[in-house]
Enzyme design. Structure first.
Site, PDB file in Angstrom:
ATOM      1  N   ASN A 211       0.859  -1.186   0.000  1.00 43.99           N
ATOM      2  CA  ASN A 211       0.000   0.000   0.000  1.00 43.99           C
ATOM      3  C   ASN A 211       0.901   1.245   0.000  1.00 43.99           C
ATOM      4  O   ASN A 211       2.126   1.126   0.001  1.00 43.99           O
ATOM      5  CB  ASN A 211      -0.940  -0.017   1.217  1.00 43.99           C
ATOM      6  CG  ASN A 211      -0.165  -0.069   2.514  1.00 43.99           C
ATOM      7  OD1 ASN A 211       0.548   0.866   2.866  1.00 43.99           O
ATOM      8  ND2 ASN A 211      -0.265  -1.187   3.225  1.00 43.99           N
ATOM      9  N   ASP A 280      -4.040  -6.545   5.080  1.00 41.06           N
ATOM     10  CA  ASP A 280      -5.106  -7.387   5.632  1.00 41.06           C
ATOM     11  C   ASP A 280      -5.154  -8.740   4.930  1.00 41.06           C
ATOM     12  O   ASP A 280      -5.711  -9.691   5.461  1.00 41.06           O
ATOM     13  CB  ASP A 280      -6.456  -6.679   5.480  1.00 41.06           C
ATOM     14  CG  ASP A 280      -6.543  -5.472   6.414  1.00 41.06           C
ATOM     15  OD1 ASP A 280      -6.125  -5.605   7.578  1.00 41.06           O
ATOM     16  OD2 ASP A 280      -6.995  -4.395   5.970  1.00 41.06           O
ATOM     17  N   LYS A 290       9.814 -16.861 -10.480  1.00 43.99           N
ATOM     18  CA  LYS A 290       9.040 -15.778 -11.110  1.00 43.99           C
ATOM     19  C   LYS A 290       7.980 -16.362 -12.065  1.00 43.99           C
ATOM     20  O   LYS A 290       8.304 -17.202 -12.904  1.00 43.99           O
ATOM     21  CB  LYS A 290       9.990 -14.853 -11.871  1.00 43.99           C
ATOM     22  CG  LYS A 290       9.294 -13.642 -12.437  1.00 43.99           C
ATOM     23  CD  LYS A 290      10.225 -12.788 -13.271  1.00 43.99           C
ATOM     24  CE  LYS A 290       9.406 -11.741 -14.008  1.00 43.99           C
ATOM     25  NZ  LYS A 290      10.141 -11.145 -15.103  1.00 43.99           N
ATOM     26  N   ILE A 308      -2.753  -8.057  14.117  1.00 46.38           N
ATOM     27  CA  ILE A 308      -1.752  -7.927  15.195  1.00 46.38           C
ATOM     28  C   ILE A 308      -2.393  -7.358  16.460  1.00 46.38           C
ATOM     29  O   ILE A 308      -2.247  -7.913  17.559  1.00 46.38           O
ATOM     30  CB  ILE A 308      -0.567  -7.040  14.734  1.00 46.38           C
ATOM     31  CG1 ILE A 308       0.088  -7.657  13.496  1.00 46.38           C
ATOM     32  CG2 ILE A 308       0.444  -6.851  15.855  1.00 46.38           C
ATOM     33  CD1 ILE A 308       1.123  -6.783  12.806  1.00 46.38           C
ATOM     34  N   PHE A 324      -4.581   2.900  14.745  1.00 40.85           N
ATOM     35  CA  PHE A 324      -5.000   3.888  13.755  1.00 40.85           C
ATOM     36  C   PHE A 324      -6.154   3.277  12.958  1.00 40.85           C
ATOM     37  O   PHE A 324      -6.285   2.048  12.901  1.00 40.85           O
ATOM     38  CB  PHE A 324      -3.852   4.241  12.802  1.00 40.85           C
ATOM     39  CG  PHE A 324      -2.959   5.321  13.330  1.00 40.85           C
ATOM     40  CD1 PHE A 324      -2.238   5.145  14.494  1.00 40.85           C
ATOM     41  CD2 PHE A 324      -2.846   6.534  12.665  1.00 40.85           C
ATOM     42  CE1 PHE A 324      -1.410   6.148  14.996  1.00 40.85           C
ATOM     43  CE2 PHE A 324      -2.026   7.551  13.136  1.00 40.85           C
ATOM     44  CZ  PHE A 324      -1.315   7.361  14.306  1.00 40.85           C
ATOM     45  N   LYS A 338     -13.361   0.008  15.370  1.00 34.98           N
ATOM     46  CA  LYS A 338     -12.022  -0.589  15.580  1.00 34.98           C
ATOM     47  C   LYS A 338     -11.566  -0.406  17.027  1.00 34.98           C
ATOM     48  O   LYS A 338     -10.932  -1.287  17.604  1.00 34.98           O
ATOM     49  CB  LYS A 338     -11.002   0.009  14.603  1.00 34.98           C
ATOM     50  CG  LYS A 338     -11.154  -0.592  13.207  1.00 34.98           C
ATOM     51  CD  LYS A 338     -10.302   0.055  12.134  1.00 34.98           C
ATOM     52  CE  LYS A 338     -10.617  -0.611  10.788  1.00 34.98           C
ATOM     53  NZ  LYS A 338     -10.147   0.100   9.633  1.00 34.98           N
TER      54      LYS A 338
END
Ligand code: PMT
Length: 402
Positions: A211, A280, A290, A308, A324, A338
């Site tokens: 991300n 996630d 590859k 976690i 967060f 959350k």
């Protein structure tokens, strides 16, 4: 950059070493951070750099002589000592270290060191053999025992041609130390684990899912927590940021590795701040070689990674745990969900759909929701300032949970 030096009176004592040129750069950095900088120089320091250079950089007259009629009239060494919020002597020669250790006061630099009640920091710089000499080491230890912050010399090429320990610490390190010296140590005794950055979940040896997290928010939190007196362990995914001075760091790549590192550190921690953007999902299979391009598409099967925060919930005890919430819609609602599901003390909910905030950006805004029902909205600001505001809130709430 933090604002902790705004309006602070910082004394910088220079003694006779080639590293005086680095102190000129330090004056520039301190002034840029909003400090009112007063430079003091021994006669030997003036052989390496002129008072005029430092006066021009600091915007204040330079103290060089205890017995000067004009200097003592305008500011005076006792007024300087009283004015100080912190006093750094950099570079400190072996001779000045010895004088400080024994309370000698035969020039303006050492006299003000005795006269001030401000925190005293000493950054030695000299030839490696001098630095390692038992006399110098004993003097430095004596100063440290007395509460003086000794900033160790760095290792590398020395001006005298030798290689080893003896280089003056770099200006950004000295700046960070001064910032810490003027910051109230509200987190002294805390061992804080901060996570930052993204994780990478590999599909084959060269491709991965990740991300946009840059690590900026987490690194700012780690630096600010250290300034407040905490021992800080930064667990970081792959990012290109330097480790903040004073902070210990463990690098990880995948969510599984981040879990291993955080779970290991958690047992010794008093606080956890999970700022990392942990994946996630990860590919169900990571191909050993590859994958070759084919004309048909490639369908990936993804598996959830370990959560976690949720998995550490049973071991939480009286640790303060901050999560967060990175959201693109219903920021507050999802943040609150959350907070409860992961058993957090505080959640920092941020909108990552805003182009000027969230991931990668230098700025961010957030809503702080805590388990006591508190809600604070923090407007758009740079991440260093946001880190300070988040830690202010953690310090307040910590009083209720410790
Ligand atoms: O790094 P920057 O570019 O500065 O950007 C900062 C940031 C936007 C990444 C940061 O402010 C932020 O929002 N970090 C959390 C990102 C995230 O993963 O949020 P989440 O809502 O998906 O997860 C909620 C919480 O659970 C987070 O504290 C996360 O660290 C934690 N988590 C997530 C997944 C997982 N497997 N385990 C977890 O513990």
């Amino acid at each position: 950059m933090s604002r902790c030096l705004q309006g602070k009176h910082i004394l910088l004592g220079l003694t006779g070493g080639i590293a005086c040129y680095k102190s000129a750069e330090l004056v520039r950095l301190l002034v840029r951070e909003g400090a009112d900088v007063h430079v003091l120089m021994t006669p030997a320091a003036q052989q390496f750099l002129t008072p005029l250079t430092l006066q021009s950089l600091s915007g204040n007259s330079v103290a060089t002589d205890l017995f000067s009629l004009s200097e003592e009239l305008h500011v005076g060494h006792i007024r300087l000592a009283d004015l100080a919020d912190a006093y750094l002597i950099a570079p400190a020669t072996a001779d000045v270290v010895a004088k400080l250790a024994h309370g000698n006061a035969d020039d303006v630099v050492t006299t003000v060191a005795l006269a001030t009640r401000a925190p005293l920091l000493v950054a030695p710089s000299m030839n490696v053999n001098m630095y390692e000499h038992p006399a110098v080491q004993e003097n430095l230890e004596r100063l440290a025992r007395r509460g003086v912050r000794v900033i160790p010399a760095a290792e590398g090429e020395l001006a005298c041609g030798w290689h080893g320990k003896g280089r003056l610490a770099e200006p950004p390190v000295l700046l960070a130390e001064v910032e810490r010296a003027v910051t109230p140590p509200v987190f002294a005794g805390e061992r804080i684990v901060v996570t930052a950055g993204p994780t990478r979940e590999f599909l084959d040896p060269v491709r991965f899912l990740t991300n946009r997290s840059s690590g900026k928010m987490g690194f700012a939190l780690a630096a600010a927590a250290w300034r407040r007196g905490a021992e800080v362990m930064l667990v970081s995914g792959p990012v290109s940021l330097p480790t903040p001075h004073g902070v210990a760091r463990r690098n990880v790549v995948s969510a599984a590795e981040m879990y291993e590192a955080v779970a290991d550190e958690f047992s010794r921690a008093t606080m956890l701040v999970m700022c990392a953007a942990v994946a996630d999902y990860r590919p169900a299979v990571c191909q050993p070689t590859k994958v070759k391009k084919q004309s048909k598409g490639w369908t990936l099967e993804l598996q959830p990674t370990i959560d976690i925060l949720a998995s550490l919930k049973p071991q939480k005890g009286n640790r303060f745990v901050v999560g967060f919430a990175a959201e693109t819609d219903q920021v507050e609602e999802f943040g609150r969900e959350k907070l409860e599901r992961k058993g957090l003390d505080l959640v920092v909910a941020n909108d990552v759909s805003r182009p000027e905030a969230g991931m990668e950006a230098d700025m961010n805004a957030a809503i702080l929701l805590d388990r006591f029902g508190g809600r604070i909205e923090l407007p758009l600001m740079n991440k260093a300032d946001l880190a300070e505001a988040i830690l202010d809130r953690i310090a307040e709430l910590r009083q209720r949970t410790a």
